[in-house]
Design a protein around this motif. Structure first.
Motif, PDB file in Angstrom:
ATOM      1  N   TRP A  42       0.810  -1.222   0.000  1.00 56.21           N
ATOM      2  CA  TRP A  42       0.000   0.000   0.000  1.00 56.21           C
ATOM      3  C   TRP A  42       0.844   1.273   0.000  1.00 56.21           C
ATOM      4  CZ3 TRP A  42      -4.799  -1.155  -1.329  1.00 56.21           C
ATOM      5  CH2 TRP A  42      -5.291  -2.429  -0.999  1.00 56.21           C
ATOM      6  N   THR A  43       2.122   1.157  -0.340  1.00 56.89           N
ATOM      7  CA  THR A  43       2.956   2.350  -0.454  1.00 56.89           C
ATOM      8  C   THR A  43       3.352   2.518  -1.918  1.00 56.89           C
ATOM      9  OG1 THR A  43       4.985   1.114   0.014  1.00 56.89           O
ATOM     10  CG2 THR A  43       3.856   2.133   1.899  1.00 56.89           C
ATOM     11  N   GLN A  44       3.606   3.740  -2.306  1.00 55.94           N
ATOM     12  CA  GLN A  44       3.855   4.059  -3.715  1.00 55.94           C
ATOM     13  C   GLN A  44       5.091   3.332  -4.260  1.00 55.94           C
ATOM     14  OE1 GLN A  44       4.521   8.233  -4.486  1.00 55.94           O
ATOM     15  NE2 GLN A  44       3.789   8.031  -6.577  1.00 55.94           N
ATOM     16  N   GLY A  45       6.194   3.377  -3.526  1.00 54.97           N
ATOM     17  CA  GLY A  45       7.420   2.745  -4.002  1.00 54.97           C
ATOM     18  C   GLY A  45       7.275   1.239  -4.136  1.00 54.97           C
ATOM     19  N   TRP A  81      -4.236  -5.916  -1.913  1.00 52.50           N
ATOM     20  CA  TRP A  81      -3.272  -5.049  -2.592  1.00 52.50           C
ATOM     21  C   TRP A  81      -2.986  -5.558  -4.010  1.00 52.50           C
ATOM     22  CZ3 TRP A  81       2.587  -5.118  -2.463  1.00 52.50           C
ATOM     23  CH2 TRP A  81       3.122  -3.885  -2.861  1.00 52.50           C
ATOM     24  N   ALA A  82      -2.805  -6.866  -4.167  1.00 52.98           N
ATOM     25  CA  ALA A  82      -2.572  -7.439  -5.506  1.00 52.98           C
ATOM     26  C   ALA A  82      -3.746  -7.102  -6.423  1.00 52.98           C
ATOM     27  CB  ALA A  82      -2.368  -8.953  -5.415  1.00 52.98           C
ATOM     28  N   LYS A  83      -4.966  -7.222  -5.885  1.00 61.14           N
ATOM     29  CA  LYS A  83      -6.159  -6.907  -6.672  1.00 61.14           C
ATOM     30  C   LYS A  83      -6.163  -5.426  -7.058  1.00 61.14           C
ATOM     31  CE  LYS A  83     -11.146  -7.280  -6.751  1.00 61.14           C
ATOM     32  NZ  LYS A  83     -12.369  -7.581  -6.026  1.00 61.14           N
ATOM     33  N   GLU A  84      -5.864  -4.568  -6.100  1.00 63.08           N
ATOM     34  CA  GLU A  84      -5.813  -3.121  -6.338  1.00 63.08           C
ATOM     35  C   GLU A  84      -4.785  -2.764  -7.415  1.00 63.08           C
ATOM     36  OE1 GLU A  84      -6.374   1.066  -5.702  1.00 63.08           O
ATOM     37  OE2 GLU A  84      -7.586  -0.604  -4.987  1.00 63.08           O
ATOM     38  N   LEU A  85      -3.629  -3.444  -7.388  1.00 64.17           N
ATOM     39  CA  LEU A  85      -2.557  -3.173  -8.352  1.00 64.17           C
ATOM     40  C   LEU A  85      -2.787  -3.834  -9.705  1.00 64.17           C
ATOM     41  CD1 LEU A  85       0.645  -3.673  -6.148  1.00 64.17           C
ATOM     42  CD2 LEU A  85      -0.408  -1.500  -6.825  1.00 64.17           C
ATOM     43  N   TYR A 135      18.720  -2.217  -1.418  1.00 58.04           N
ATOM     44  CA  TYR A 135      18.530  -0.876  -1.985  1.00 58.04           C
ATOM     45  C   TYR A 135      18.111   0.102  -0.897  1.00 58.04           C
ATOM     46  CZ  TYR A 135      17.960  -4.047  -5.931  1.00 58.04           C
ATOM     47  OH  TYR A 135      18.135  -5.052  -6.842  1.00 58.04           O
ATOM     48  N   GLU A 136      18.284   1.370  -1.187  1.00 55.30           N
ATOM     49  CA  GLU A 136      17.704   2.393  -0.323  1.00 55.30           C
ATOM     50  C   GLU A 136      16.191   2.172  -0.335  1.00 55.30           C
ATOM     51  OE1 GLU A 136      19.219   4.738   1.588  1.00 55.30           O
ATOM     52  OE2 GLU A 136      21.072   3.738   1.006  1.00 55.30           O
ATOM     53  N   THR A 137      15.542   2.417   0.771  1.00 60.33           N
ATOM     54  CA  THR A 137      14.114   2.138   0.908  1.00 60.33           C
ATOM     55  C   THR A 137      13.288   2.740  -0.221  1.00 60.33           C
ATOM     56  OG1 THR A 137      14.330   2.003   3.300  1.00 60.33           O
ATOM     57  CG2 THR A 137      12.121   2.373   2.444  1.00 60.33           C
ATOM     58  N   ARG A 138      13.598   3.950  -0.616  1.00 63.13           N
ATOM     59  CA  ARG A 138      12.779   4.640  -1.616  1.00 63.13           C
ATOM     60  C   ARG A 138      13.226   4.413  -3.064  1.00 63.13           C
ATOM     61  NH1 ARG A 138       9.138   8.121   0.772  1.00 63.13           N
ATOM     62  NH2 ARG A 138       9.554   8.497   2.968  1.00 63.13           N
TER      63      ARG A 138
END
Length: 152
Positions: A42-45, A81-85, A135-138
């Protein structure tokens, strides 16, 4: 926790996917496996990260590779979330309970935030660690770099 190193056999785990199916890592022997750890659904990244896997599903398949998106979110959350994406092919795994156990086992748990790090772990057909990158979180993984690791 065993230190994760390239060339070592990956420690086994069993987690549930977003449809409550049991996924046993060592059952995937014979395929390459990309463990795509991401901090939080549910986060953009993380949405961009998981969509990147889905968009490249056929390429992964053509390279005998299964990509698994892993986070500490619960099974119902990952399913919604999978459904939303619109993610239908990429397998999402829940490392919810014990909280982040698989991420901790591989040294991929961010203790300060209580979530997994963003990381790619590539495992070869014999269950040996082939590639590890945190990786860096973002920031997003470089998908081309991952495909090079799969080919090599």
């Amino acid at each position: 926790m065993n230190e994760l190193k390239t060339g070592k056999t990956i420690e086994d785990f069993t987690l549930r996917d977003s449809n409550r199916n049991v996924v046993h890592l060592h059952d995937l022997k014979g395929k390459k496996i990309l463990l795509a750890f991401h901090p939080l659904a549910w986060t953009q990244g993380c949405a961009k990260h998981m969509k990147l896997l889905e968009e490249n599903y056929e390429k992964f398949s053509s390279m005998n590779t299964v990509a698994l998106g892993i986070s500490i979110d619960s099974v119902p959350s990952k399913k919604a979330w999978a459904k939303e994406l619109g993610v239908e092919k990429t397998v999402f795994l829940s490392d919810f309970w014990p909280h982040g156990a698989v991420a901790r086992m591989y040294g991929m748990f961010n203790e300060d935030m209580g979530v997994s790090k963003r990381a790619s772990i590539l495992i070869d057909e014999d269950l040996k660690v082939k590639y590890i990158k945190v990786y860096e979180t973002r920031s997003l993984p470089d998908i081309d770099e991952i495909f090079v690791a799969i080919r090599d």
